[in-house]
Motif scaffolding. Structure first.
Motif, mmCIF file in Angstrom:
data_model
loop_
_atom_site.group_PDB
_atom_site.id
_atom_site.type_symbol
_atom_site.label_atom_id
_atom_site.label_comp_id
_atom_site.label_asym_id
_atom_site.label_seq_id
_atom_site.Cartn_x
_atom_site.Cartn_y
_atom_site.Cartn_z
ATOM 1 N N HIS A 36 33.807 41.263 36.530
ATOM 2 C CA HIS A 36 35.063 40.380 37.270
ATOM 3 C C HIS A 36 35.925 41.563 38.203
ATOM 4 N N ASP A 37 35.262 42.575 38.476
ATOM 5 C CA ASP A 37 35.906 43.553 39.356
ATOM 6 C C ASP A 37 35.070 43.417 40.730
ATOM 7 N N PHE A 38 35.711 42.230 41.409
ATOM 8 C CA PHE A 38 35.084 41.858 42.489
ATOM 9 C C PHE A 38 34.833 42.750 43.657
ATOM 10 N N ASP A 39 35.630 43.732 43.950
ATOM 11 C CA ASP A 39 35.537 44.545 44.924
ATOM 12 C C ASP A 39 35.059 45.803 44.374
ATOM 13 N N SER A 40 34.630 45.966 43.188
ATOM 14 C CA SER A 40 34.047 47.208 42.774
ATOM 15 C C SER A 40 34.811 48.365 42.789
ATOM 16 N N SER A 41 36.516 48.095 42.550
ATOM 17 C CA SER A 41 37.345 49.168 42.966
ATOM 18 C C SER A 41 37.548 50.039 41.798
ATOM 19 N N GLY A 42 37.251 49.384 40.536
ATOM 20 C CA GLY A 42 37.520 50.169 39.212
ATOM 21 C C GLY A 42 38.742 49.709 38.578
ATOM 22 N N THR A 43 39.343 48.685 39.201
ATOM 23 C CA THR A 43 40.521 48.116 38.859
ATOM 24 C C THR A 43 40.632 46.623 39.087
ATOM 25 N N TRP A 44 41.481 45.961 38.314
ATOM 26 C CA TRP A 44 41.661 44.407 38.569
ATOM 27 C C TRP A 44 43.066 44.349 39.369
ATOM 28 N N THR A 45 43.151 43.567 40.467
ATOM 29 C CA THR A 45 44.473 43.497 41.125
ATOM 30 C C THR A 45 44.858 41.988 40.754
ATOM 31 N N ARG A 46 45.914 41.678 41.198
ATOM 32 C CA ARG A 46 46.291 40.358 40.891
ATOM 33 C C ARG A 46 45.384 39.161 41.308
ATOM 34 N N ALA A 47 44.757 39.221 42.600
ATOM 35 C CA ALA A 47 43.870 38.353 43.324
ATOM 36 C C ALA A 47 42.662 38.262 42.392
ATOM 37 N N GLU A 48 42.214 39.357 41.866
ATOM 38 C CA GLU A 48 40.874 39.245 40.957
ATOM 39 C C GLU A 48 41.135 38.664 39.675
ATOM 40 N N VAL A 49 42.497 38.712 39.070
ATOM 41 C CA VAL A 49 42.746 38.158 37.563
ATOM 42 C C VAL A 49 43.000 36.641 37.870
ATOM 43 N N LEU A 50 43.672 36.276 39.045
ATOM 44 C CA LEU A 50 43.863 34.975 39.238
ATOM 45 C C LEU A 50 42.412 34.148 39.607
ATOM 46 N N ARG A 51 41.611 35.055 40.222
ATOM 47 C CA ARG A 51 40.519 34.324 40.404
ATOM 48 C C ARG A 51 39.730 34.060 39.355
ATOM 49 N N PHE A 52 39.405 34.805 38.257
ATOM 50 C CA PHE A 52 38.607 34.675 37.371
ATOM 51 C C PHE A 52 39.179 33.465 36.420
ATOM 52 N N TYR A 53 40.627 33.569 36.410
ATOM 53 C CA TYR A 53 41.112 32.479 35.459
ATOM 54 C C TYR A 53 41.088 31.294 36.221
ATOM 55 N N GLY A 54 40.574 31.244 37.338
ATOM 56 C CA GLY A 54 40.305 29.816 38.215
ATOM 57 C C GLY A 54 41.517 29.330 39.010
#
Length: 201
Positions: A57-75
């Motif tokens: 779920h680190d969609f941009d492979s940056s090594g961190t979860w951003t707000r956008a990524e967390v909201l994305r995997f929560y749908g």
């Protein structure tokens, strides 16, 4: 005589029933966490590993979860999402408060691993298992794989989900065809405003 025998056996029957119930309660599988349900339903993965979950779920492979990524995997970032901004903010704030240990506004892989090592799990906000694929992926995993198979013919794709899916395909194809036709359309000089014409051209 039969009644007396039953009365004598009653304590043994009750004891066996209690033992069986206790054994069943001890061997019953514990309820699955939100993350485990998400992996099963969205990715067909049956075991939870913190590092693998984070990377997935680190969609941009940056090594961190951003707000956008967390909201994305929560749908919560789907185009047709009806969740309010308050709901999105609540989810993100809860995640940060739980595992952003250095308070930099993101969640690193190490922070998530530490969070899980402490016996914690991602919270279930009651928003469903989370959907973060595109329309094609969501249709494949949530409908086609459940109700159809590779031998299904086009004539058998008659469920409302099938019809809606292919309707979108038709709309996208028609839009592409209109764009191609527009790009291939020759320039009609009479339609060009005079101020854009070059004298002598």
């Amino acid at each position: 005589m039969l009644k007396s025998t039953l009365l004598l056996l009653l304590p043994l029957i009750l004891a066996h029933s209690t033992t069986t119930t206790a054994h069943q309660s001890q061997t019953a599988d514990p309820p699955k966490s939100w993350a485990e349900q998400h992996l099963e339903q969205e990715h067909h993965i049956n075991n939870f590993d913190p590092g693998a979950f984070f990377t997935l779920h680190d969609f941009d492979s940056s090594g961190t979860w951003t707000r956008a990524e967390v909201l994305r995997f929560y749908g919560l970032s789907q185009p047709d999402s009806t969740f309010s901004e308050d709901t999105r903010s609540h989810v993100w704030r809860t995640i940060l408060d739980s595992m952003d240990f250095n308070h930099d506004g993101e969640v690193s892989r190490e922070e998530f691993q530490s969070f899980c090592d402490g016996g914690n799990t991602l919270p279930d906000f009651g928003l469903g298992p989370g959907h973060h694929g595109d329309d094609e992926y969501e249709y494949e995993i949530h409908h086609f794989e459940q109700y159809h198979n590779e031998d299904t013919t086009e004539d058998e794709l008659t469920h409302p989900e099938d019809i809606e899916h292919f309707r979108k395909h038709d709309q996208e194809r028609e839009a592409e065809e209109r764009q191609v036709a527009l790009e291939m359309k020759p320039i009609v000089e009479q339609n060009i405003p005079r101020k854009f014409l070059v004298d002598g051209a």
